[in-house]
Write an enzyme that holds these catalytic residues in place. Structure first.
Site, PDB file in Angstrom:
ATOM      1  N   ASP A 136      -5.590  -3.043 -10.203  1.00  0.00           N
ATOM      2  CA  ASP A 136      -4.959  -3.292  -8.905  1.00  0.00           C
ATOM      3  C   ASP A 136      -5.135  -2.005  -8.104  1.00  0.00           C
ATOM      4  OD1 ASP A 136      -3.268  -3.456  -6.736  1.00  0.00           O
ATOM      5  OD2 ASP A 136      -1.482  -4.022  -7.873  1.00  0.00           O
ATOM      6  N   TRP A 184       4.789  -2.266  -9.536  1.00  0.00           N
ATOM      7  CA  TRP A 184       3.695  -3.234  -9.356  1.00  0.00           C
ATOM      8  C   TRP A 184       3.076  -3.635 -10.675  1.00  0.00           C
ATOM      9  CZ3 TRP A 184       4.808  -5.481  -5.249  1.00  0.00           C
ATOM     10  CH2 TRP A 184       5.311  -4.774  -4.152  1.00  0.00           C
ATOM     11  N   LYS A 203      -3.352  -1.725   3.466  1.00  0.00           N
ATOM     12  CA  LYS A 203      -3.217  -0.260   3.417  1.00  0.00           C
ATOM     13  C   LYS A 203      -4.520   0.391   3.871  1.00  0.00           C
ATOM     14  CE  LYS A 203      -0.277  -1.423  -0.377  1.00  0.00           C
ATOM     15  NZ  LYS A 203       1.029  -1.463   0.263  1.00  0.00           N
TER      16      LYS A 203
END
Ligand code: PMP
Length: 364
Positions: free
Chosen positions: A172, A102, A196
Site C-alpha cells: 500500500d 492502515w 496525496k
C-alpha cells in the site's frame, strides 16, 4: 493570489500549475466544447486522456511491460479486500507487517478471507518505529507478504523495500507513491489512493504483475476481480473520469519537474529542513526518534504540552498555513509535505517554529 500552504494528509495540496491548467480547460477541453467531466468515457478524447495518463505513469515509474495499470474506484480501502480476494490463490495464507492503522485495517479485512499472520509489528510501542523484518519470518507457503510503505498517521516510512525473497510482495503506497524511484519488478502488486501524490480522492491506481491476475473465486463480485478490470481496460463501468484526467496532469507535472529522482531530492530536502530543526530544538520534538524510520511525507512532532501544540497550530494559521493538527488519535502536530508542497511552504513552517519557540522563551 491568496492561497494557503495546506499541510493536509489527504486530500492534499496540488501544484498551482495543475489547478490552473484544469481551470483553463474546464469549460472547453481542447476544442471539444465540453469539460472532461461531461465527456463520454468511451469517446476518443477520453480514451486519449486515460491512455496518455497510463503511458506517463509507466514512464515515470519505469513499469515493466508484464505489469497492468488499473484505474479503479473504492479508495485505497477497497484494496484491503481486493488484495486477499485475488491473491490468496494457493495456501490462502498471507503474512502482514503491522506498522499502523492502515495495516491494521488491511489485516482485519484480509482475515475474512484467509489465514493471516502478523510477522512483524511495532504496535507494542505505538508504531513509533519500523519493526525488524527478515524473510525468514515469512511462512514458506504464504501467498504474499503485505506492507504499507509509508504510515500516514504515525509518520514512519520504510527506507528500503523489504526483501521477501521469492515471495509475492504487496504494498500500500498510498502516501508515498511517486515520491522517489522504486523498482516495480520487486513487487507483485502496488496500489495507492490518488489523493496525496496523484491528484484527487475517488481514484485508486493498482499496478499488478500479469501472472497474479485471474485467481479470484468465481463467487467474487466482478467489480472486485482484477482480471475483469484488466480485460476491460479499467472500463468495466464508468471510471472516475475527471480524477483520471487530474492524475494525468499530475504525471505530466512530475515529468516536467524532472521525474522521480528530482522529486526524491526535493522531498528529502524538505523533510530535512523540518527534522534538522526538530533535532536541535529545545521545544519541538520529532515523534519518531530513529532518522531512518522517519517519513519524508508526514512529519510528526510535538511541543512539551497539548496546550502548546494547540497554540502552535493556531499560530501557523495566522501565517497562512492550514491543517497542521495531528491525527485525532495521535495528537501533536503533523506536517504532510507530499510532492506538491513547495519548499517555500516548509520554510514558512520552520520559520514559524523558530519564532514560536522564541516567543515561548521570552514569555517565561
Ligand atoms: N492507506 C494509507 C497508507 C492511507 O494513508 C490511507 C488514507 N489516508 C488509506 C489507505 C485509505 O485511503 P482511502 O480513504 O482512499 O480509502
Amino acid at each position: 493570489m491568496d492561497r494557503v500552504f495546506n499541510f493536509s494528509a489527504g486530500p492534499s495540496t496540488l501544484p498551482v500549475s495543475v489547478l490552473s491548467q484544469a481551470a483553463q480547460e474546464m469549460l472547453n477541453y481542447r476544442g471539444t466544447g465540453m469539460s472532461v467531466m461531461e465527456m463520454s468515457h468511451r469517446s476518443k478524447m477520453f480514451i486519449d486522456i486515460i491512455d496518455t495518463a497510463e503511458k506517463n505513469l509507466r514512464d515515470i515509474l519505469a513499469i515493466p511491460s508484464n505489469y497492468k495499470v488499473l484505474f479503479l474506484h473504492g479508495g485505497a480501502t477497497l484494496q484491503f479486500s481486493m488484495v486477499p480476494l485475488n491473491l490468496l490463490r494457493k495456501s490462502k495464507k498471507a503474512d502482514y507487517i503491522n506498522t499502523g492503522e492502515w495495516s491494521k485495517k488491511a489485516i482485519k479485512e484480509a482475515k475474512k478471507f484467509g489465514d493471516i499472520k502478523i510477522v512483524a509489528s511495532s504496535e507494542a510501542e505505538t508504531f513509533n518505529h519500523i519493526p525488524e523484518f527478515d524473510v525468514s519470518m515469512v511462512r514458506e507457503d504464504a501467498d504474499y507478504v503485505y506492507y504499507v510503505s509509508n504510515n500516514t498517521i504515525y509518520g514512519t516510512e520504510f527506507s528500503e523495500v523489504p526483501n521477501v525473497g521469492e515471495h509475492v510482495l504487496v504494498s500500500d503506497m498510498s502516501s508515498d507513491i511517486l515520491s522517489r524511484p522504486i523498482d516495480v519488478a520487486k513487487f507483485g502488486l502496488i496500489y495507492a489512493g490518488a489523493q496525496k501524490n496523484m491528484g484527487i480522492a475517488g481514484l485508486t491506481v493498482v499496478i499488478i504483475r500479469d501472472d497474479l491476475i485471474g485467481f479470484a473465486d468465481p463467487s467474487v463480485p466482478q467489480m472486485l476481480d482484477y482480471k475483469v478490470h484488466a480485460d476491460n481496460g479499467s472500463m468495466l463501468n464508468t471510471p472516475a473520469t475527471y480524477n483520471i484526467y487530474i492524475a494525468g496532469l499530475m504525471f505530466e507535472w512530475i515529468k516536467k519537474m524532472g521525474g522521480l529522482k528530482v522529486m526524491q531530492e526535493l522531498n528529502e530536502k524538505k523533510a530535512a529542513l523540518i527534522y534538522d530543526y526538530l533535532d536541535k530544538s529545545d521545544f519541538f520534538k520529532a515523534t519518531i526518534a530513529k532518522p531512518e524510520h522517519r517519513s519524508r511525507m508526514n512529519v510528526n512532532f510535538r511541543t512539551p504540552s497539548a496546550e502548546f501544540d494547540k497554540a502552535f497550530v493556531a499560530f501557523t494559521e495566522t501565517r497562512g498555513m492550514e491543517n497542521l493538527k495531528g491525527y485525532r488519535t495521535v495528537g501533536g502536530i503533523r506536517a504532510s509535505i507530499y510532492n506538491a508542497m513547495p519548499i517555500e511552504g516548509v520554510e514558512t513552517l520552520v520559520k514559524a517554529m523558530v519564532d514560536f519557540e522564541e516567543l515561548t522563551k521570552t514569555n517565561q
